[in-house]
Design a protein around this motif. Structure first.
Motif, PDB file in Angstrom:
ATOM      1  N   ILE A  62     -39.820  -3.048  19.328  1.00 53.34           N
ATOM      2  CA  ILE A  62     -38.703  -2.467  19.779  1.00 53.34           C
ATOM      3  C   ILE A  62     -38.441  -1.331  18.892  1.00 53.34           C
ATOM      4  O   ILE A  62     -38.874  -0.988  17.744  1.00 53.34           O
ATOM      5  N   GLU A  65     -33.901   2.873  17.861  1.00 57.73           N
ATOM      6  CA  GLU A  65     -32.814   3.554  18.649  1.00 57.73           C
ATOM      7  C   GLU A  65     -31.906   2.504  19.238  1.00 57.73           C
ATOM      8  O   GLU A  65     -30.735   2.883  19.742  1.00 57.73           O
ATOM      9  N   SER A  66     -32.577   1.408  19.658  1.00 52.80           N
ATOM     10  CA  SER A  66     -32.037   0.238  20.511  1.00 52.80           C
ATOM     11  C   SER A  66     -30.913  -0.590  19.710  1.00 52.80           C
ATOM     12  O   SER A  66     -30.193  -1.381  20.306  1.00 52.80           O
ATOM     13  N   THR A  83     -39.637   4.271  15.620  1.00 50.04           N
ATOM     14  CA  THR A  83     -38.502   5.310  16.215  1.00 50.04           C
ATOM     15  C   THR A  83     -39.436   6.383  16.629  1.00 50.04           C
ATOM     16  O   THR A  83     -40.342   6.656  16.176  1.00 50.04           O
ATOM     17  N   ALA A  86     -39.853   5.685  23.298  1.00 48.75           N
ATOM     18  CA  ALA A  86     -39.325   4.994  23.988  1.00 48.75           C
ATOM     19  C   ALA A  86     -40.111   3.661  24.857  1.00 48.75           C
ATOM     20  O   ALA A  86     -40.477   3.946  25.835  1.00 48.75           O
ATOM     21  N   ASP A  88     -39.134   1.055  25.925  1.00 45.03           N
ATOM     22  CA  ASP A  88     -38.975   0.024  26.859  1.00 45.03           C
ATOM     23  C   ASP A  88     -39.161   0.818  28.298  1.00 45.03           C
ATOM     24  O   ASP A  88     -39.271   0.094  29.140  1.00 45.03           O
ATOM     25  N   THR A 126     -24.657  -8.568  21.455  1.00 46.29           N
ATOM     26  CA  THR A 126     -25.429  -7.958  21.352  1.00 46.29           C
ATOM     27  C   THR A 126     -26.736  -8.415  22.590  1.00 46.29           C
ATOM     28  O   THR A 126     -27.603  -7.711  22.866  1.00 46.29           O
ATOM     29  N   LEU A 130     -28.675  -5.531  24.763  1.00 43.05           N
ATOM     30  CA  LEU A 130     -30.243  -5.462  24.574  1.00 43.05           C
ATOM     31  C   LEU A 130     -30.894  -5.906  25.764  1.00 43.05           C
ATOM     32  O   LEU A 130     -32.138  -5.853  25.766  1.00 43.05           O
ATOM     33  N   THR A 132     -31.824  -4.544  28.631  1.00 44.24           N
ATOM     34  CA  THR A 132     -32.696  -3.593  29.053  1.00 44.24           C
ATOM     35  C   THR A 132     -33.304  -2.662  28.053  1.00 44.24           C
ATOM     36  O   THR A 132     -34.265  -1.979  28.240  1.00 44.24           O
ATOM     37  N   THR A 133     -33.064  -3.159  26.590  1.00 36.29           N
ATOM     38  CA  THR A 133     -33.779  -2.291  25.600  1.00 36.29           C
ATOM     39  C   THR A 133     -34.040  -3.106  24.529  1.00 36.29           C
ATOM     40  O   THR A 133     -34.220  -2.996  23.391  1.00 36.29           O
TER      41      THR A 133
END
Length: 156
Positions: A62, A65-66, A83, A86, A88, A126, A130, A132-133
């Motif tokens: 994961i 940033e999400s 970090t 991207a 996802d 939450t 979350l 989509t991320t």
């Protein structure tokens, strides 16, 4: 620059029963600085290592940033918090991470959809936020080691 922020290899499931009952206590040492990965099996010492039902999802990632500030792997129960990547957007690709011990190739199979537990461990709303991320579920393609800190990341 991409970085691994946290690593989690937990031998136990903490989200058992109903979310309203709260999670089970965390075992000592589930947040680590280094993980060993085995091709097709997952993370050595993790609850999903070698489990047939999780072979295509034995490593989860994961993006920091999400997540809300101050939230990490202990709350979301993924294995790798990054970090600068991207994650996802990588479904169907191969993500290669190298933290200095050689490349670890991970086939990104599908999204790691959040569950209702996220409203308990992170905060109300939450779970929906979350959708989509929530990260990705991967199959390790080779043996290797990953460490907390800066990484080289390549997508193919």
């Amino acid at each position: 620059m991409p970085e691994i922020i946290e690593l989690l290899a937990s031998p136990v499931h903490r989200f058992l029963g109903r979310p309203a009952d709260g999670p089970a206590p965390a075992p000592p040492g589930e947040l680590v600085d280094v993980i060993q990965i085995r091709a097709g099996l997952g993370i050595v010492g993790d609850r999903y290592f070698g489990q047939q039902a999780h072979r295509d999802a034995s490593v989860t990632i994961i993006a920091q940033e999400s997540l809300p500030a101050g939230i990490g792997l202990a709350e979301v129960r993924r294995n790798i918090l990054t970090t600068g990547i991207a994650v996802d957007e990588l479904i169907g690709k191969v993500l290669v991470l190298d933290s200095g011990d050689g490349p670890v190739s991970l086939r990104v199979n599908r999204a790691a959809r959040p569950c209702a537990w996220m409203d308990v461990t992170v905060g109300p709303g939450t779970w929906k936020a979350l959708r989509t991320t929530g990260g990705i579920r991967c199959t390790p393609l080779n043996d290797g080691t990953l460490r907390v800190g800066p990484i080289d990341a390549v997508v193919s």
